[in-house]
Design a protein around this motif. Structure first.
Motif, short mmCIF file in Angstrom:
data_model
loop_
_atom_site.label_atom_id
_atom_site.label_comp_id
_atom_site.label_asym_id
_atom_site.label_seq_id
_atom_site.Cartn_x
_atom_site.Cartn_y
_atom_site.Cartn_z
N GLU A 1 0.75 -1.22 0.22
CA GLU A 1 -0.07 -0.09 -0.10
C GLU A 1 0.82 1.23 -0.10
O GLU A 1 0.62 2.33 -0.79
N ALA A 2 2.00 1.34 0.79
CA ALA A 2 2.93 2.43 0.86
C ALA A 2 3.50 2.64 -0.21
O ALA A 2 3.55 3.97 -1.01
N THR A 3 3.67 1.55 -1.10
CA THR A 3 4.42 1.71 -2.38
C THR A 3 3.68 2.36 -3.51
O THR A 3 3.99 3.11 -4.29
N GLY A 4 2.40 1.66 -3.40
CA GLY A 4 1.46 2.45 -4.45
C GLY A 4 0.94 3.84 -4.35
O GLY A 4 0.77 4.54 -5.13
N THR A 5 1.16 4.17 -2.90
CA THR A 5 0.82 5.54 -2.62
C THR A 5 1.82 6.38 -3.24
O THR A 5 1.51 7.49 -3.85
N LEU A 6 2.88 5.94 -2.96
CA LEU A 6 4.11 6.83 -3.24
C LEU A 6 4.17 6.65 -4.81
O LEU A 6 4.64 8.05 -5.58
N MET A 7 3.91 5.84 -5.67
CA MET A 7 3.94 5.60 -6.73
C MET A 7 2.98 6.29 -7.56
O MET A 7 3.05 6.71 -8.87
N LEU A 8 1.78 6.61 -6.83
CA LEU A 8 0.79 7.56 -7.46
C LEU A 8 0.77 8.97 -7.08
O LEU A 8 -0.03 9.62 -7.15
N GLY A 9 1.95 9.22 -6.58
CA GLY A 9 2.36 10.67 -6.09
C GLY A 9 1.78 11.24 -4.76
O GLY A 9 1.77 12.33 -4.66
N GLY A 10 1.69 10.09 -3.99
CA GLY A 10 1.44 10.48 -2.29
C GLY A 10 2.75 10.78 -1.63
O GLY A 10 3.71 10.85 -2.28
N THR A 11 2.54 11.41 -0.70
CA THR A 11 3.51 11.80 -0.02
C THR A 11 3.97 10.97 1.32
O THR A 11 3.17 10.43 1.58
N PRO A 12 5.27 11.37 1.72
CA PRO A 12 5.52 10.24 3.01
C PRO A 12 4.71 10.73 4.07
O PRO A 12 4.25 9.70 4.82
N ASP A 13 4.19 11.83 4.23
CA ASP A 13 3.14 12.08 5.36
C ASP A 13 1.87 11.20 5.06
O ASP A 13 1.26 10.87 6.19
N GLN A 14 1.23 11.14 3.79
CA GLN A 14 0.36 10.27 3.84
C GLN A 14 0.62 8.84 4.10
O GLN A 14 -0.32 8.07 4.72
N VAL A 15 1.76 8.34 3.71
CA VAL A 15 1.91 6.94 4.17
C VAL A 15 2.19 6.79 5.63
O VAL A 15 1.64 5.91 6.28
N ILE A 16 2.96 7.79 6.30
CA ILE A 16 2.88 7.62 7.81
C ILE A 16 1.42 7.87 8.41
O ILE A 16 1.31 6.95 9.21
N ALA A 17 0.65 8.54 7.97
CA ALA A 17 -0.73 8.74 8.44
C ALA A 17 -1.62 7.46 8.25
O ALA A 17 -2.16 6.95 9.12
N ARG A 18 -1.25 6.74 7.07
CA ARG A 18 -2.01 5.27 6.94
C ARG A 18 -1.31 4.47 7.66
O ARG A 18 -2.14 3.49 8.48
N TYR A 19 -0.06 4.37 7.96
CA TYR A 19 0.39 3.32 9.04
C TYR A 19 -0.11 3.55 10.44
O TYR A 19 -0.28 2.60 11.06
#
Length: 82
Positions: free
Chosen positions: A50-68
């Motif tokens: 999920e984190a890889t997909g978020t980043l590949m689709l233009g998401g930010t590290p902040d979004q990844v951390i929030a989801r984690y």
């Protein structure tokens, strides 16, 4: 959250509770321990995907951390309820 360092620090602190609860469950062993072990591994694989997909689709590290942090909160609730 506006401060990524603070968000990452909070993730680390919140994850400690899940680690503690999971270690207790694993130490007890049995069916619940095995189920927790399998859940832990599969959750980590899906979270990384999920984190890889978020980043590949233009998401930010902040979004990844929030989801984690959401995953950690869900696991904390689940493990405390059992």
């Amino acid at each position: 959250m506006s401060n990524p360092v603070f968000a990452a620090l909070m993730l680390a602190l919140e994850a400690q509770t899940v680690i503690e609860l999971r270690l207790v469950r694993l130490a007890w062993g049995g069916r619940e321990g095995r189920a927790e072990m399998h859940a832990m591994v599969s959750e980590k694989m899906w979270a990384a995907f999920e984190a890889t997909g978020t980043l590949m689709l233009g998401g930010t590290p902040d979004q990844v951390i929030a989801r984690y942090r959401e995953h950690v909160a869900e696991n904390t609730r689940r493990l405390k309820a059992a």
